[in-house]
Write an enzyme that holds these catalytic residues in place. Structure first.
Site, PDB file in Angstrom:
ATOM      1  NE  ARG A  70      -4.218  -1.028   1.039  1.00 31.11           N
ATOM      2  CZ  ARG A  70      -4.804  -1.445   3.293  1.00 31.11           C
ATOM      3  NH1 ARG A  70      -5.262  -0.549   3.357  1.00 31.11           N
ATOM      4  NH2 ARG A  70      -5.703  -2.265   2.558  1.00 31.11           N
ATOM      5  NE  ARG A 108      -2.468   4.375   2.898  1.00 28.72           N
ATOM      6  CZ  ARG A 108      -3.919   3.738   2.239  1.00 28.72           C
ATOM      7  NH1 ARG A 108      -4.470   3.689   1.388  1.00 28.72           N
ATOM      8  NH2 ARG A 108      -4.736   2.703   3.413  1.00 28.72           N
ATOM      9  NE  ARG A 124      -3.057  13.702  -0.531  1.00 28.44           N
ATOM     10  CZ  ARG A 124      -3.846  12.518  -0.004  1.00 28.44           C
ATOM     11  NH1 ARG A 124      -3.944  11.711   0.271  1.00 28.44           N
ATOM     12  NH2 ARG A 124      -5.274  13.064  -0.113  1.00 28.44           N
ATOM     13  CG  ASP A 175      -3.689   4.118  -6.559  1.00 29.26           C
ATOM     14  OD1 ASP A 175      -3.917   3.961  -5.314  1.00 29.26           O
ATOM     15  OD2 ASP A 175      -4.473   3.515  -7.327  1.00 29.26           O
ATOM     16  CE1 TYR A 227     -10.701  -0.726  -6.279  1.00 38.20           C
ATOM     17  CE2 TYR A 227      -9.089  -2.357  -7.029  1.00 38.20           C
ATOM     18  CZ  TYR A 227      -9.905  -1.679  -5.993  1.00 38.20           C
ATOM     19  OH  TYR A 227      -9.887  -1.728  -4.499  1.00 38.20           O
TER      20      TYR A 227
END
Lengths: 324, 324
Positions: free
Chosen positions: B2, B6, B15, B51, B128
């Protein structure tokens, strides 16, 4: 599996008169919901309408079902000291509506098909009690389990006895087969499953088997834990759709009684595709003892005609007695 | 796994300046994010910040990340005729920012640790593209797959070539190991996995292996599909936490290179518990070739000190070269 008839217009009509919990609490209404799949689909067993969280409510937790959001328990149990908030529980008292409903359903059926009872397994009940809702990762549950192993076991065994009591009350009221649902235990690492979820489930199974009634143990996501599940002592092993029946029979033996395992999402496909996939599952199972079922609960937005296509296909492709 | 970093305050500071997609699109920013775990935790590899949905955007789909809601594709592909909306895609053109970021990251690292690239696997990309979001059951995807098998295969192979192109572009830019993420393929019935997800993933793996770069294939929920995964041709098999490494090595052989498989939720436990669980996984793996990793992505709300406890435990309990 999952609430009998939830995808039917007749069920939604019932829900105009009763909230979800009122349906569970009112034997006449629960029986009416339980009868819908019998009358409309011709399934071979009648599952009593109820919910796995009923014993948590009976033990004093504040249970609500918000429309579209699933269950909410506003007072989750996050530590060993909070286990003390759970009240002693008599399945024939605080949840008397459930054995009463089983008795009424049995009378209504007059032997047409057997009555099936169920309860949530200890680990799955603990997940809801600790998180207070359906969670994505069950991180609070796992934190509790990892940081205070004895405290978490205490919680599991409180729920194990509650589940056993509730299943035995249903059996005494006439249930002829019961199922223990472990929706979230498949998400554990196998060593944690063996240390935590399995011993508590085995305790329920042992108490139920003492009554002579057969019991199904269903763990959702069982592919990495097959031999462990087989060691639970259950008479029937419920299998989700993510593992093949060929592999299960190779590893657990041709004689094991399996329940499952069509992907519930198959019911969104065309009826001819549903029939072909039912035939695939029956062919994969071969001649071993098998209760055909979905690999988990039916979705509420499945067309009734598609559920009927499934039942018809099982009856067509499962030769009489051939896959019993 | 991931997004690198993050869960770190330094990432959240980044961010403030860039939206999630801007971070992906801006090599300097992606490199800054990629460096955080190297500098703060001492991990043994640098995963490029990106991503898996980047190629869908490059093929013309309207991708957005709404805060707290995950990805949204406002123009999902629900039928074969809609596949025509996908544009031809050149990984070094529409997604040039990604190989550029790999090159910059490699220069920045100057050989300290290898650079790892990744892409989403065809079935997961199709999930997706068809649902338009993270779904609960992927029922629209499965409907498409069941009702129009040739159309769905066409979609899978469009994404297979896009994923292969993107991985090869990263390899040409300097990535030394790449991973193909199949987050949702474990949710398929095994026969559907063999018919649909696996051939498309194997196509990606075959194209990548032709470059000489090793590739990891990770399927989340792999317990019911171990032999199938092993047949994918991947150099390394990524294993989620729901199956034990003992079972995996018994079935796939002691020599297979495994990556995994601590439950990511373990990082919510106390640091001493994290260390003990790391030791358990290393002991279970034994002396077989092993890349220690979580069984899926790290959660964004994990304390950095807990991630550090994991890295320290791996370095303490994994004898030098012992589990390489």
């Amino acid at each position: 599996m999952r609430q009998a008839g939830r995808y039917m217009p007749e069920y939604r009509a019932l829900r105009q008169k009763y909230s979800f919990l009122e349906l569970c609490h009112t034997p006449e209404a629960a029986v009416a919901a339980s009868m819908l799949p019998i009358d409309m689909l011709g399934v071979d067993g009648a599952i009593i309408f109820s919910d796995i969280l009923i014993p948590l409510e009976a033990m004093g937790m504040n249970l609500q079902f918000d429309e579209g959001k699933g269950p909410i328990l506003s007072d989750p149990i996050r530590s060993r000291s909070e286990i003390g908030r759970l009240r002693a529980y008599d399945a024939n008292k605080e949840t008397r509506f459930l054995p009463d409903a089983v008795r009424m359903l049995k009378a209504e059926l007059a032997g047409r098909v057997p009555v099936l009872g169920f309860a949530g397994a200890p680990y799955t009940l603990a997940c809801y009690a600790v998180e207070g809702k359906t969670a994505r990762h069950y991180s609070a549950t796992k934190s509790f389990m990892l940081n205070d192993r004895e405290g978490f076991k205490e919680l599991l065994f409180r729920f194990a006895d509650a589940a056993a009591d509730l299943l035995i009350a249903q059996i005494e009221a006439g249930a002829e087969l019961v199922q223990l649902f472990d929706t979230w235990a498949g998400d554990l690492m196998p060593d944690e499953f063996r240390a935590m979820a399995l011993p508590a489930a085995a305790h329920v199974i042992e108490r139920v088997k003492a009554t002579g009634c057969p019991i199904v143990y269903f763990v959702n996501g069982v592919g990495g834990k097959l031999e462990d599940i087989a060691s639970s002592g259950a008479d029937v092993i419920g299998i989700d759709w993510r593992v093949g029946l060929t592999e299960v029979r190779q590893r657990l033996g041709q004689g094991v009684v399996l329940q499952g395992n069509l992907d519930p999402c198959t019911l969104y496909a065309r009826p001819d595709v549903i029939a072909a996939r039912v035939r695939d599952v029956l062919a994969e199972n071969g001649r071993g003892p098998h209760i055909f079922n979905l690999g988990h609960g039916i979705m509420p937005d499945v067309p009734v005609a598609h559920a009927k296509a499934l039942v018809d296909a099982v009856k067509t492709f499962g030769a009489p007695g051939g896959y019993a």
